[in-house]
Design a protein around this motif. Sequence first.
Motif, PDB file in Angstrom:
ATOM      1  N   UNK A 568     -47.980  -0.548  52.028  1.00 60.40           N
ATOM      2  CA  UNK A 568     -48.765  -1.752  52.229  1.00 60.40           C
ATOM      3  C   UNK A 568     -49.001  -1.916  53.724  1.00 60.40           C
ATOM      4  N   UNK A 569     -50.267  -1.983  54.124  1.00 67.48           N
ATOM      5  CA  UNK A 569     -50.607  -2.099  55.542  1.00 67.48           C
ATOM      6  C   UNK A 569     -51.369  -3.408  55.761  1.00 67.48           C
ATOM      7  N   UNK A 570     -50.972  -4.141  56.769  1.00 71.99           N
ATOM      8  CA  UNK A 570     -51.630  -5.398  57.096  1.00 71.99           C
ATOM      9  C   UNK A 570     -51.887  -5.402  58.604  1.00 71.99           C
ATOM     10  N   UNK A 571     -53.148  -5.154  58.977  1.00 75.07           N
ATOM     11  CA  UNK A 571     -53.533  -5.059  60.384  1.00 75.07           C
ATOM     12  C   UNK A 571     -54.117  -6.386  60.835  1.00 75.07           C
ATOM     13  N   UNK A 572     -53.371  -7.104  61.665  1.00 73.14           N
ATOM     14  CA  UNK A 572     -53.887  -8.322  62.279  1.00 73.14           C
ATOM     15  C   UNK A 572     -54.695  -7.948  63.524  1.00 73.14           C
ATOM     16  N   UNK A 573     -55.109  -8.944  64.289  1.00 71.35           N
ATOM     17  CA  UNK A 573     -56.008  -8.688  65.413  1.00 71.35           C
ATOM     18  C   UNK A 573     -55.407  -7.657  66.377  1.00 71.35           C
ATOM     19  N   UNK A 574     -56.224  -6.655  66.726  1.00 76.73           N
ATOM     20  CA  UNK A 574     -55.815  -5.610  67.654  1.00 76.73           C
ATOM     21  C   UNK A 574     -56.811  -5.542  68.808  1.00 76.73           C
ATOM     22  N   UNK A 575     -56.378  -4.963  69.906  1.00 68.12           N
ATOM     23  CA  UNK A 575     -57.232  -4.897  71.096  1.00 68.12           C
ATOM     24  C   UNK A 575     -58.133  -3.680  71.104  1.00 68.12           C
ATOM     25  N   UNK A 576     -57.771  -2.641  70.380  1.00 65.29           N
ATOM     26  CA  UNK A 576     -58.568  -1.402  70.376  1.00 65.29           C
ATOM     27  C   UNK A 576     -58.654  -0.864  68.949  1.00 65.29           C
ATOM     28  N   UNK A 602     -59.685 -16.443  64.820  1.00 65.52           N
ATOM     29  CA  UNK A 602     -59.314 -16.163  63.429  1.00 65.52           C
ATOM     30  C   UNK A 602     -57.820 -15.855  63.351  1.00 65.52           C
ATOM     31  N   UNK A 603     -57.003 -16.806  63.749  1.00 64.77           N
ATOM     32  CA  UNK A 603     -55.554 -16.603  63.793  1.00 64.77           C
ATOM     33  C   UNK A 603     -55.010 -16.488  62.367  1.00 64.77           C
ATOM     34  N   UNK A 604     -54.186 -15.474  62.155  1.00 64.68           N
ATOM     35  CA  UNK A 604     -53.603 -15.247  60.844  1.00 64.68           C
ATOM     36  C   UNK A 604     -54.441 -14.381  59.940  1.00 64.68           C
ATOM     37  N   UNK A 605     -55.632 -13.950  60.390  1.00 63.12           N
ATOM     38  CA  UNK A 605     -56.494 -13.107  59.568  1.00 63.12           C
ATOM     39  C   UNK A 605     -56.236 -11.644  59.891  1.00 63.12           C
ATOM     40  N   UNK A 606     -56.366 -10.812  58.882  1.00 60.70           N
ATOM     41  CA  UNK A 606     -56.133  -9.391  59.084  1.00 60.70           C
ATOM     42  C   UNK A 606     -56.686  -8.580  57.936  1.00 60.70           C
ATOM     43  N   UNK A 607     -56.765  -7.281  58.144  1.00 59.93           N
ATOM     44  CA  UNK A 607     -57.221  -6.348  57.117  1.00 59.93           C
ATOM     45  C   UNK A 607     -56.011  -5.911  56.295  1.00 59.93           C
ATOM     46  N   UNK A 608     -56.011  -6.282  55.037  1.00 59.25           N
ATOM     47  CA  UNK A 608     -54.896  -5.978  54.138  1.00 59.25           C
ATOM     48  C   UNK A 608     -55.287  -4.807  53.251  1.00 59.25           C
ATOM     49  N   UNK A 609     -54.501  -3.744  53.344  1.00 63.17           N
ATOM     50  CA  UNK A 609     -54.708  -2.564  52.511  1.00 63.17           C
ATOM     51  C   UNK A 609     -53.481  -2.415  51.617  1.00 63.17           C
ATOM     52  N   UNK A 610     -53.579  -3.013  50.448  1.00 65.19           N
ATOM     53  CA  UNK A 610     -52.437  -2.993  49.530  1.00 65.19           C
ATOM     54  C   UNK A 610     -52.798  -2.374  48.196  1.00 65.19           C
ATOM     55  N   UNK A 611     -53.956  -2.736  47.672  1.00 67.57           N
ATOM     56  CA  UNK A 611     -54.395  -2.238  46.378  1.00 67.57           C
ATOM     57  C   UNK A 611     -55.877  -1.908  46.480  1.00 67.57           C
ATOM     58  N   UNK A 612     -56.316  -0.901  45.732  1.00 68.99           N
ATOM     59  CA  UNK A 612     -57.698  -0.498  45.833  1.00 68.99           C
ATOM     60  C   UNK A 612     -57.884   0.585  46.873  1.00 68.99           C
ATOM     61  N   UNK A 613     -59.152   0.931  47.085  1.00 65.18           N
ATOM     62  CA  UNK A 613     -59.459   2.034  47.990  1.00 65.18           C
ATOM     63  C   UNK A 613     -59.846   1.578  49.384  1.00 65.18           C
ATOM     64  N   UNK A 614     -60.119   0.285  49.576  1.00 65.46           N
ATOM     65  CA  UNK A 614     -60.589  -0.201  50.871  1.00 65.46           C
ATOM     66  C   UNK A 614     -59.794  -1.421  51.297  1.00 65.46           C
ATOM     67  N   UNK A 615     -59.594  -1.598  52.608  1.00 67.54           N
ATOM     68  CA  UNK A 615     -58.926  -2.815  53.089  1.00 67.54           C
ATOM     69  C   UNK A 615     -59.793  -4.043  52.834  1.00 67.54           C
ATOM     70  N   UNK A 616     -59.132  -5.196  52.789  1.00 65.37           N
ATOM     71  CA  UNK A 616     -59.800  -6.475  52.550  1.00 65.37           C
ATOM     72  C   UNK A 616     -59.393  -7.445  53.649  1.00 65.37           C
ATOM     73  N   UNK A 617     -60.386  -8.161  54.193  1.00 72.68           N
ATOM     74  CA  UNK A 617     -60.101  -9.172  55.211  1.00 72.68           C
ATOM     75  C   UNK A 617     -59.490 -10.398  54.543  1.00 72.68           C
ATOM     76  N   UNK A 618     -58.263 -10.726  54.923  1.00 71.19           N
ATOM     77  CA  UNK A 618     -57.513 -11.814  54.293  1.00 71.19           C
ATOM     78  C   UNK A 618     -56.888 -12.674  55.378  1.00 71.19           C
ATOM     79  N   UNK A 619     -56.865 -13.965  55.146  1.00 72.94           N
ATOM     80  CA  UNK A 619     -56.145 -14.873  56.039  1.00 72.94           C
ATOM     81  C   UNK A 619     -54.880 -15.348  55.320  1.00 72.94           C
ATOM     82  N   UNK A 620     -53.742 -15.161  55.956  1.00 79.04           N
ATOM     83  CA  UNK A 620     -52.465 -15.496  55.331  1.00 79.04           C
ATOM     84  C   UNK A 620     -52.346 -17.000  55.115  1.00 79.04           C
ATOM     85  N   UNK A 621     -51.713 -17.369  53.998  1.00 82.24           N
ATOM     86  CA  UNK A 621     -51.404 -18.782  53.774  1.00 82.24           C
ATOM     87  C   UNK A 621     -50.513 -19.288  54.898  1.00 82.24           C
TER      88      UNK A 621
END
Length: 771
Positions: A568-576, A602-621
């Motif tokens: 499970x990969x969750x990429x929050x805001x990155x600089x590069x 967009x604090x707390x938002x990130x690309x979540x790659x957990x299920x499926x073939x592509x990451x999804x932009x999600x904002x954490x509760x």
Amino acid sequence: MTEHLTEHTPAPAEPGPEPMATVTFLHPTPTTVPPMPSEPPTVGPDNRTVVLETARVILDKPTPAPAPVVGRVEKVDLDDFDADAPLVPAWMYSAEGWAAWAGVFYRARRRDFRRWVRRQPTQRGHVRQFGRGVRRTHEWVVGFEGVRVQSAAHTAHVLTREAKLAARHARFTPRILGTKKELAMKATEKATKAAEEAVLLHKKAKKDRNRARNLRAGVAYGPPLTAIGTGYVMAGGLGLAAGLLSTFAGGAFVGRKPYDEEADWTSDWRSLGDGDRMTAPMLDATFRAAKVIGSEETLGVVQMPMLDARGAWTAVLDLPPGVPAKKAIRATDELAAAFGVEEAQVSVAKRGRAGRIELYVSRELPFTQDPVPGPLLALESPANFWGRISIGPDVRGIHQSISVVERSGLIGGEPGAGKSGSGNTILLAAALDPRVILHLADGKGGGDLEPFEPLCEAYEGDADPEAFDKMLDDELRDMKARYALLKKLGRRKVTEELADKYPELRQKLLWVDELMLYTTDDEYGKKITRKLRNLVSRGRAAGIITFCATQKPGSDVVDTSLRDLLSIRWALRCTTPEASDTILGKGAAASGYSAKTIQSEMRGAGLLWAEGTNPTMVRADFYDDNQVTALIERATEWRRAAGTLPKAPLRLIDQLTALADEGDEDAAVFAKVLSCFFVEDIAARQRAVNGGMDREKAEEEITVDWLPGQVILDYLKSQYVPVTAEKLAALIIRTDEEKAKRLWGEKGSRLAGYPLARVEAAATTRFGLTA
């Protein structure tokens, strides 16, 4: 002889040259019929004369003349009529004529109405005309004086800044320099004067602009307002309607001429970001500008563009044959530029098959509104960590959830991206399930994980690599014991039913915050990486779930052999984009999934790659500190009721007492020595209170960390623990410095004694306990 032929009287047949033709008279003319002859005509010698016998009896009254010959045209003088007689159409003389005229009139008006309806959506529609009229009127009222005002304002700002710099330079020029000081003062006066003149010119330009605009506004808006107001005063609602209608007619008249292609300077640059509607031609032009499709290709619209409840545009499109969906996904930046919006506002996802995409363009930057309360606050019963865990909404507002059973995860992002808040969604879900065992390690050494400490069976909060290394040893021993039990039960992996039946197999969550601090340690970094890799790769089937969080999990921070195991990969805001790829995997940014596109708002938002073939932009509760505290209190109650609340660590004196109860005499001696320190501590505080010190202050400041040996021996004797001074010295070995005599009591006697720290160290070393 003479022959008189009547109507319909055929010519007599004879062997003559040709028979006579029948003649029909159209207009009768009154004539006098000659009398019949009294004697029959004589017959000629050639026998070719035909004698007509007349048997008709001619009345005395005159007979109408025969009609004129068919085909005869008579001239009619159209100007020969009575000028006083009215010209009345013939259809007005009968009901049938009136009905025919009414039908023609109705059909004509119906065609006119249909033509008017078809005209309205076009540029010639009256509403469009009124809109253009209002726009043209407003542009005329605004005028071009604003250019002068802006120019004057710019000049005033520049000169004012120069005057400030000149004044600063003159102020800090020493008087001892003489000439330079004087020149600086003169330059300041000159710059100040120029700045004041520029400010006055700016004010004058604003005044002139406002005067001209007010005058034009009175001319443009005065008559409509007067007509509406006068109509309402004079005739009420009917007059108001008449005034509005006249205003509408006037505006439509002003805007009757549509913008042509040359005059409409807005047609070249207006886009979706300027408020235009999303249409199929706009989509074709946008995808062509982004180089996704060719100049001659078009998109297939599966679902027409429409607005959702959040005011965002959504459409499902088929790309031309041979164009894959990933080409459109990689061109998200170009599509955003063509739409006139931020890249974060555009979301392109594969829909069903290779060439079909779902396009979503939000009206505003997503995830910038205040977060709504998380769903865990509404729980009235314990959560189920074996099921799906709520993560947060995506850009469409659809709530996303994941399953962490037999999984492991990695959360990464730059500082301030919201890793702690995102991690709370998983930690709180685990805490609210009384069956989950929590083991937490805080490599940050802060207070983010501290609220969860009472619920943890193992907690490392000092950012100590050595302590975390020992924690991993315990995890590996527990994993080995779990597999031994599974083998005994004949099962391959832990299930929910099996975990409910055997408490030893309950789910365990190992959460490691700021993994970088542990893995980069010179002494324990490689050991921790090796043990953690072993735990992640083998612990999934044993019910051990591992989550790691760090800022940039590069190969120098997290070994790739470990990082690739975290599914499970969750990429929050990155600089590069490269930093984003270290979280999502190599090539994700090139495929259009880069956490660099996430804005700082967009604090707390990130690309979540957990299920499926592509990451999804999600904002954490999001849960604030008060909500986290309330949820942990609720989790504590549920764990206490279920009997899974970890017991608080026993004090050293309680551990020694337990050993003493088992028959260890030396442990009993140590327990009584610590009890003596406790009693003397209370007595010292009481003496301070009796001496006038505040009780709270006494409890904070008064502590007893050293006691004379004789005081300890007397106390042991009173507790029926006979111990000699030699035996006590043999149990608690002191250094020469600790054996030094100190002042004690009111008389100030110098006595030898025992420090509390030495007593605790001797006890923990002798019996292997923790203080």
